[in-house]
Each structure stands twice: as structure tokens, then as C-alpha cells.
Motif scaffolding. Sequence first.
Motif, PDB file in Angstrom:
ATOM      1  N   ALA A 139       0.798  -1.227   0.000  1.00 12.68           N
ATOM      2  CA  ALA A 139       0.000   0.000   0.000  1.00 12.68           C
ATOM      3  C   ALA A 139       0.833   1.281   0.000  1.00 12.68           C
ATOM      4  CB  ALA A 139      -0.975  -0.016   1.182  1.00 12.68           C
ATOM      5  N   PRO A 140       1.903   1.396   0.828  1.00  8.49           N
ATOM      6  CA  PRO A 140       2.659   2.659   0.840  1.00  8.49           C
ATOM      7  C   PRO A 140       3.544   2.873  -0.388  1.00  8.49           C
ATOM      8  CG  PRO A 140       2.991   1.395   2.865  1.00  8.49           C
ATOM      9  CD  PRO A 140       2.386   0.478   1.870  1.00  8.49           C
ATOM     10  N   LEU A 141       3.693   1.864  -1.246  1.00  5.95           N
ATOM     11  CA  LEU A 141       4.622   1.994  -2.364  1.00  5.95           C
ATOM     12  C   LEU A 141       4.207   3.075  -3.351  1.00  5.95           C
ATOM     13  CD1 LEU A 141       5.639  -1.708  -3.159  1.00  5.95           C
ATOM     14  CD2 LEU A 141       6.956   0.063  -1.982  1.00  5.95           C
ATOM     15  N   TYR A 142       2.910   3.265  -3.541  1.00  7.71           N
ATOM     16  CA  TYR A 142       2.455   4.314  -4.469  1.00  7.71           C
ATOM     17  C   TYR A 142       2.875   5.693  -3.957  1.00  7.71           C
ATOM     18  CZ  TYR A 142      -0.631   7.368  -7.132  1.00  7.71           C
ATOM     19  OH  TYR A 142      -1.112   8.372  -7.925  1.00  7.71           O
ATOM     20  N   PHE A 161      19.039  14.722  -2.932  1.00  2.17           N
ATOM     21  CA  PHE A 161      18.058  13.673  -3.231  1.00  2.17           C
ATOM     22  C   PHE A 161      18.138  12.535  -2.215  1.00  2.17           C
ATOM     23  CE2 PHE A 161      17.289   9.621  -5.543  1.00  2.17           C
ATOM     24  CZ  PHE A 161      15.924   9.773  -5.738  1.00  2.17           C
ATOM     25  N   ALA A 162      19.372  12.150  -1.869  1.00  2.00           N
ATOM     26  CA  ALA A 162      19.556  11.061  -0.905  1.00  2.00           C
ATOM     27  C   ALA A 162      19.036  11.446   0.473  1.00  2.00           C
ATOM     28  CB  ALA A 162      21.028  10.678  -0.828  1.00  2.00           C
ATOM     29  N   TRP A 163      19.282  12.688   0.912  1.00  3.47           N
ATOM     30  CA  TRP A 163      18.822  13.124   2.234  1.00  3.47           C
ATOM     31  C   TRP A 163      17.299  13.148   2.318  1.00  3.47           C
ATOM     32  CZ3 TRP A 163      21.239  13.185   6.617  1.00  3.47           C
ATOM     33  CH2 TRP A 163      22.620  13.346   6.664  1.00  3.47           C
ATOM     34  N   THR A 164      16.637  13.294   1.183  1.00  5.32           N
ATOM     35  CA  THR A 164      15.172  13.283   1.178  1.00  5.32           C
ATOM     36  C   THR A 164      14.613  11.870   1.100  1.00  5.32           C
ATOM     37  OG1 THR A 164      15.167  15.428   0.054  1.00  5.32           O
ATOM     38  CG2 THR A 164      13.133  14.147  -0.023  1.00  5.32           C
ATOM     39  N   VAL A 165      15.260  11.018   0.304  1.00  7.68           N
ATOM     40  CA  VAL A 165      14.715   9.691   0.017  1.00  7.68           C
ATOM     41  C   VAL A 165      15.055   8.680   1.108  1.00  7.68           C
ATOM     42  CG1 VAL A 165      14.854   7.738  -1.585  1.00  7.68           C
ATOM     43  CG2 VAL A 165      14.610  10.063  -2.452  1.00  7.68           C
ATOM     44  N   LEU A 166      16.278   8.729   1.634  1.00  3.08           N
ATOM     45  CA  LEU A 166      16.700   7.717   2.605  1.00  3.08           C
ATOM     46  C   LEU A 166      15.805   7.652   3.850  1.00  3.08           C
ATOM     47  CD1 LEU A 166      20.612   7.910   2.422  1.00  3.08           C
ATOM     48  CD2 LEU A 166      19.081   6.163   1.489  1.00  3.08           C
ATOM     49  N   GLY A 170      13.875   4.339   4.970  1.00  4.47           N
ATOM     50  CA  GLY A 170      14.013   3.832   6.329  1.00  4.47           C
ATOM     51  C   GLY A 170      12.663   3.666   7.023  1.00  4.47           C
ATOM     52  N   GLY A 171      11.774   4.639   6.826  1.00  4.09           N
ATOM     53  CA  GLY A 171      10.436   4.535   7.396  1.00  4.09           C
ATOM     54  C   GLY A 171       9.652   3.372   6.813  1.00  4.09           C
ATOM     55  N   PHE A 172       9.826   3.127   5.508  1.00  2.00           N
ATOM     56  CA  PHE A 172       9.141   2.005   4.865  1.00  2.00           C
ATOM     57  C   PHE A 172       9.645   0.672   5.410  1.00  2.00           C
ATOM     58  CE2 PHE A 172       8.920  -1.069   1.295  1.00  2.00           C
ATOM     59  CZ  PHE A 172       7.535  -1.141   1.193  1.00  2.00           C
ATOM     60  N   LEU A 173      10.958   0.558   5.614  1.00  2.00           N
ATOM     61  CA  LEU A 173      11.519  -0.672   6.178  1.00  2.00           C
ATOM     62  C   LEU A 173      11.054  -0.887   7.617  1.00  2.00           C
ATOM     63  CD1 LEU A 173      15.180  -0.498   4.779  1.00  2.00           C
ATOM     64  CD2 LEU A 173      13.303  -1.940   3.981  1.00  2.00           C
ATOM     65  N   LEU A 174      11.000   0.192   8.398  1.00  2.00           N
ATOM     66  CA  LEU A 174      10.517   0.087   9.773  1.00  2.00           C
ATOM     67  C   LEU A 174       9.044  -0.324   9.795  1.00  2.00           C
ATOM     68  CD1 LEU A 174      10.994   0.481  12.812  1.00  2.00           C
ATOM     69  CD2 LEU A 174      10.401   2.899  12.503  1.00  2.00           C
ATOM     70  N   TYR A 175       8.268   0.234   8.883  1.00  2.00           N
ATOM     71  CA  TYR A 175       6.851  -0.119   8.778  1.00  2.00           C
ATOM     72  C   TYR A 175       6.686  -1.606   8.481  1.00  2.00           C
ATOM     73  CZ  TYR A 175       2.360  -0.566   6.325  1.00  2.00           C
ATOM     74  OH  TYR A 175       1.132  -0.977   5.887  1.00  2.00           O
TER      75      TYR A 175
END
Length: 271
Positions: A139-142, A161-166, A170-175
Motif C-alpha cells: 500500500a505505501p509503495l504508491y 536527493f539522498a537526504w530526502t529519500v533515505l 528507512g520509514g518504509f523498512l521500519l513499517y
Amino acid sequence: MWKLVKTGLAMAWYQPFAVCTLFIYNLLWGLLLYKLIRSVAVPLLHRYPGQELSREAVQLFWIEGQFQLTKTDLIHSYLWWGLGLLAARMLFSPLLNAGVYYSLHHQELNAGYRFVRGIRKLTLPFLVLYTVQIALTLAPLYFLYAKVVSSYQSHTSLEGFAWTVLPLLGGFLLYNFVLQTLFMYLQFGVVSGRPLSYSILLLIRNTPTALPLAAFILLATLLISAAVMTSAMIWAGFATLLGYQVYRLIHMFCKMWAITTQYALWDVKSN
């Protein structure tokens, strides 16, 4: 906490049938994927122009490949194969989970018998839970994809770009980490005949213990994986191949250890 880790380790040690079944399943799955990818890649590599041919021949090879992918139905058969394998994976995973979790809850029964009985009795509820888990995982991938594309277009440097995306990754992996732990407890509840609300409340009350336990086992698994990959790069040969196969068995044991450690906590808190 350390007592639960030791208890989970002992419980995993007494589940050789389940560990070996998972090992054989993943081994056969890996061989199937290898054969499929090899059947596609090897003919393409045979047609790839060698160094003795000109640069134009290499460009022609890529142009031809792009034409076949975009203008013909060549890729359709591979897509159907991929979807079929994905569907098979989504079917077999909850079946095996049902056998594993039932084996943990009914250790008084014969190992092979309880594993098969768990598959027969719990396939449907485990399949429903697995489907919901996959849906919540995807679900969060979109949202994540939209944020990554927007960030890539708005930043002029890779560092920004990295400071915004990482942090988003990280939040997606924790989720996913928390989600996996939650569904582990939901499956404990299904096996023991408890309602889903009971499993959720038990996990919430014991989050300070459950999540560190899961993180510790995950860290141990990653350290083992790193050690095997490092040795494979240093010592190449038959010994490395044999060691990698042993590692796959150890990896399955670590997956079982992650489940049994949480089950030990479940067993203590639910009695």
C-alpha cells in the motif's frame, strides 16, 4: 529478554522437520528461478556481439532487443511465467506458515504429522492473513514512488536527493518490520484459537520486549549473511559453494528462531 532468546533458540532446535522443509522449499524455489532465468539469459548472451565486432553491431543488438520488447509479444510469455511463479509463491508461503505455527503450538504431536495437520487445518485463515499482509505491505509503495519521483525532479544534486529519500526508505523498512511482527502475533492467535483483537492487544502491551527481540534476531541474521558473503568474495571455489548451501540452512534456522522467540513471549504472556 535474554531468557526468551534462549528459550526461542531451544524451541527452534527442536523443530528440525520444519527447518528442513523450509530449506528444501527455498532450495527448490531457487533452482526453479535459476533454470528460468538461465533459459532466458543464455540464448541472449550467445547472440551478444563479441569484442571482435564493431560498436555498431552492439548498438544494433540493443536496438533489436528494444524492438522485440516493445513491438512484439515476446515478453508476454515471460510475464505469464513470472505471474504464475508469484501466484505459486503466494500460495505456498501461507501453507508452510500454517505447518510451522501449528508445529510450535502442538509440540506434543509427531513432527511430520503436526506439520501436515497444520497445513490441512489452517490453510484458509493463514492465506487470508497473508493476503492482507501483502496488501498492507504494498500500500505505501504508491506514495513512496510519487515522493521519490518528485524529489528526483526537484533536487539538483544526488546528495540532496539522498537526504530526502533515505528517511522515506528507512520509514518504509521500519513499517514492514512492525507489520511482520504484528502478523506473526495474529498467526499465533489463529493457531491458539484467540481472537485477532487479543493478539493485537497482547503485542501492544509487550511492544517494548517484542520489537527488541525481533531486532536482535534480525541483526544476528544480517551478521551471519555478511560473514558468508565476505567469505565468498575471499575464498572462491567448492568450499564456498558448500558453505553457501550450509548458510541457507542456517538462514532457515534463523527464520525459525525469530518465530520461536516471539512465540516464547506469546506463551509467557498469554498464560
